[in-house]
Motif scaffolding. Structure first.
Motif, PDB file in Angstrom:
ATOM      1  N   GLY A  39       0.803  -1.220   0.000  1.00 59.32           N
ATOM      2  CA  GLY A  39       0.000   0.000   0.000  1.00 59.32           C
ATOM      3  C   GLY A  39       0.835   1.269   0.000  1.00 59.32           C
ATOM      4  O   GLY A  39       0.462   2.262   0.626  1.00 59.32           O
ATOM      5  N   ARG A  62      -3.001   3.923  -0.092  1.00 57.47           N
ATOM      6  CA  ARG A  62      -4.407   3.774   0.312  1.00 57.47           C
ATOM      7  C   ARG A  62      -4.514   4.041   1.816  1.00 57.47           C
ATOM      8  O   ARG A  62      -3.532   3.906   2.560  1.00 57.47           O
ATOM      9  CB  ARG A  62      -4.975   2.406  -0.053  1.00 57.47           C
ATOM     10  CG  ARG A  62      -4.092   1.229   0.191  1.00 57.47           C
ATOM     11  CD  ARG A  62      -4.840  -0.086   0.042  1.00 57.47           C
ATOM     12  NE  ARG A  62      -4.214  -1.067   0.888  1.00 57.47           N
ATOM     13  CZ  ARG A  62      -3.246  -1.888   0.480  1.00 57.47           C
ATOM     14  NH1 ARG A  62      -2.822  -1.848  -0.753  1.00 57.47           N
ATOM     15  NH2 ARG A  62      -2.708  -2.739   1.327  1.00 57.47           N
ATOM     16  N   PRO A  63      -5.723   4.418   2.263  1.00 56.54           N
ATOM     17  CA  PRO A  63      -5.873   4.907   3.644  1.00 56.54           C
ATOM     18  C   PRO A  63      -5.703   3.842   4.724  1.00 56.54           C
ATOM     19  O   PRO A  63      -5.452   4.196   5.877  1.00 56.54           O
ATOM     20  CB  PRO A  63      -7.296   5.484   3.674  1.00 56.54           C
ATOM     21  CG  PRO A  63      -7.953   5.118   2.398  1.00 56.54           C
ATOM     22  CD  PRO A  63      -6.928   4.621   1.447  1.00 56.54           C
ATOM     23  N   ASP A  64      -5.798   2.550   4.377  1.00 61.55           N
ATOM     24  CA  ASP A  64      -5.655   1.514   5.408  1.00 61.55           C
ATOM     25  C   ASP A  64      -4.236   0.929   5.444  1.00 61.55           C
ATOM     26  O   ASP A  64      -4.006  -0.108   6.057  1.00 61.55           O
ATOM     27  CB  ASP A  64      -6.679   0.383   5.177  1.00 61.55           C
ATOM     28  CG  ASP A  64      -6.446  -0.324   3.849  1.00 61.55           C
ATOM     29  OD1 ASP A  64      -5.710   0.222   2.995  1.00 61.55           O
ATOM     30  OD2 ASP A  64      -6.997  -1.427   3.666  1.00 61.55           O
ATOM     31  N   SER A  65      -3.278   1.581   4.792  1.00 61.47           N
ATOM     32  CA  SER A  65      -1.914   1.033   4.712  1.00 61.47           C
ATOM     33  C   SER A  65      -1.106   1.337   5.969  1.00 61.47           C
ATOM     34  O   SER A  65      -1.460   2.218   6.763  1.00 61.47           O
ATOM     35  CB  SER A  65      -1.204   1.629   3.502  1.00 61.47           C
ATOM     36  OG  SER A  65      -1.118   3.029   3.651  1.00 61.47           O
ATOM     37  N   ALA A  68      -0.050   4.964   5.995  1.00 63.95           N
ATOM     38  CA  ALA A  68      -1.134   5.891   6.364  1.00 63.95           C
ATOM     39  C   ALA A  68      -1.343   5.878   7.871  1.00 63.95           C
ATOM     40  O   ALA A  68      -1.498   6.933   8.506  1.00 63.95           O
ATOM     41  CB  ALA A  68      -2.415   5.502   5.632  1.00 63.95           C
ATOM     42  N   LYS A  69      -1.298   4.690   8.463  1.00 65.60           N
ATOM     43  CA  LYS A  69      -1.483   4.575   9.915  1.00 65.60           C
ATOM     44  C   LYS A  69      -0.339   5.271  10.659  1.00 65.60           C
ATOM     45  O   LYS A  69      -0.561   5.974  11.658  1.00 65.60           O
ATOM     46  CB  LYS A  69      -1.561   3.090  10.294  1.00 65.60           C
ATOM     47  CG  LYS A  69      -1.987   2.851  11.717  1.00 65.60           C
ATOM     48  CD  LYS A  69      -2.310   1.388  11.962  1.00 65.60           C
ATOM     49  CE  LYS A  69      -2.741   1.202  13.421  1.00 65.60           C
ATOM     50  NZ  LYS A  69      -2.995  -0.197  13.762  1.00 65.60           N
ATOM     51  N   ASP A  72      -0.816   9.005  10.471  1.00 61.48           N
ATOM     52  CA  ASP A  72      -1.898   9.440  11.366  1.00 61.48           C
ATOM     53  C   ASP A  72      -1.414   9.526  12.809  1.00 61.48           C
ATOM     54  O   ASP A  72      -1.757  10.438  13.541  1.00 61.48           O
ATOM     55  CB  ASP A  72      -3.068   8.440  11.305  1.00 61.48           C
ATOM     56  CG  ASP A  72      -3.889   8.611  10.044  1.00 61.48           C
ATOM     57  OD1 ASP A  72      -3.707   9.636   9.362  1.00 61.48           O
ATOM     58  OD2 ASP A  72      -4.691   7.710   9.724  1.00 61.48           O
TER      59      ASP A  72
END
Ligand code: V0V
Length: 142
Positions: A39, A62-65, A68-69, A72
């Motif tokens: 991702g 992608r936002p669930d990678s 990304a985490k 965040d």
């Protein structure tokens, strides 16, 4: 461990980060790819004459990678330290035998067809350690 392969930095915008590292530090982008499984959109930057370890810029695809985490939770910055190994399965087995948790049972595909695995950061002093078995080792490609 044969050496440091690369240092990975999480970034929100890959193109902006490539431009920043070129302008600020004179680093050259030598490879770019998207790794769907991980991702990530990534870029490898050569440092200095390009013979040493590289800088890897990692942006979420992608936002669930994982990236990304990480962004965040921690914001942009150092995300991983990657070592070159001759045999990723043997290296992973040796670290498992020393009580460390490897993230994958079997190696996954990494940059440019390399084979990779990771040690959980909680078992490696707070550092996400990546093991990289390149397609060809540096001394075999020259
Ligand atoms: C999480 N933690 C980290 C960390 N990510 N600590 C240091 N460095 C990191 N990068 C800490 C976090 O602050 C929490 O600490 C704790 O770990 C959470 O652990 P968890 O719940 O087990 O895990 P998650 O959901 O936060 O995920 C972390 C892991 C995940 C490492 C399991 O990011 C992962 O699967 N990474 C491997 C894949 C990856 O990173 N892919 C992108 C690069 P507290 O708050 O509990 O103290 S792809 C790549 O490098 C390629 C393609 C390549 O080089 O070829």
């Amino acid at each position: 461990m044969l050496g440091i392969d690369h240092v990975g930095i999480a970034v929100a915008d890959l193109d902006a980060a490539i431009a920043f590292y070129a302008d600020a530090f004179g680093m050259r982008c030598v490879h770019q790819e998207t790794n769907e499984e991980q991702g990530v959109r990534e870029a490898m930057l050569a440092v200095g004459d390009g013979t040493g370890p590289r800088l890897q810029l990692l942006a979420p695809a992608r936002p669930d990678s994982a990236i990304a985490k990480f962004l965040d939770r921690s914001g942009p910055g150092l995300q991983q330290l990657a070592y070159t190994v001759a045999d990723v399965e043997a290296a992973a087995d040796a670290l498992r035998a020393r009580g460390m948790r490897l993230l994958y049972d079997t190696p996954r595909r990494g940059t440019a067809g390399s084979r990779i695995n990771f040690v959980h950061p909680k078992d490696a002093g707070g550092v996400l350690v990546e093991l990289v078995e390149p397609v060809s080792l540096p001394d075999e490609s020259s």
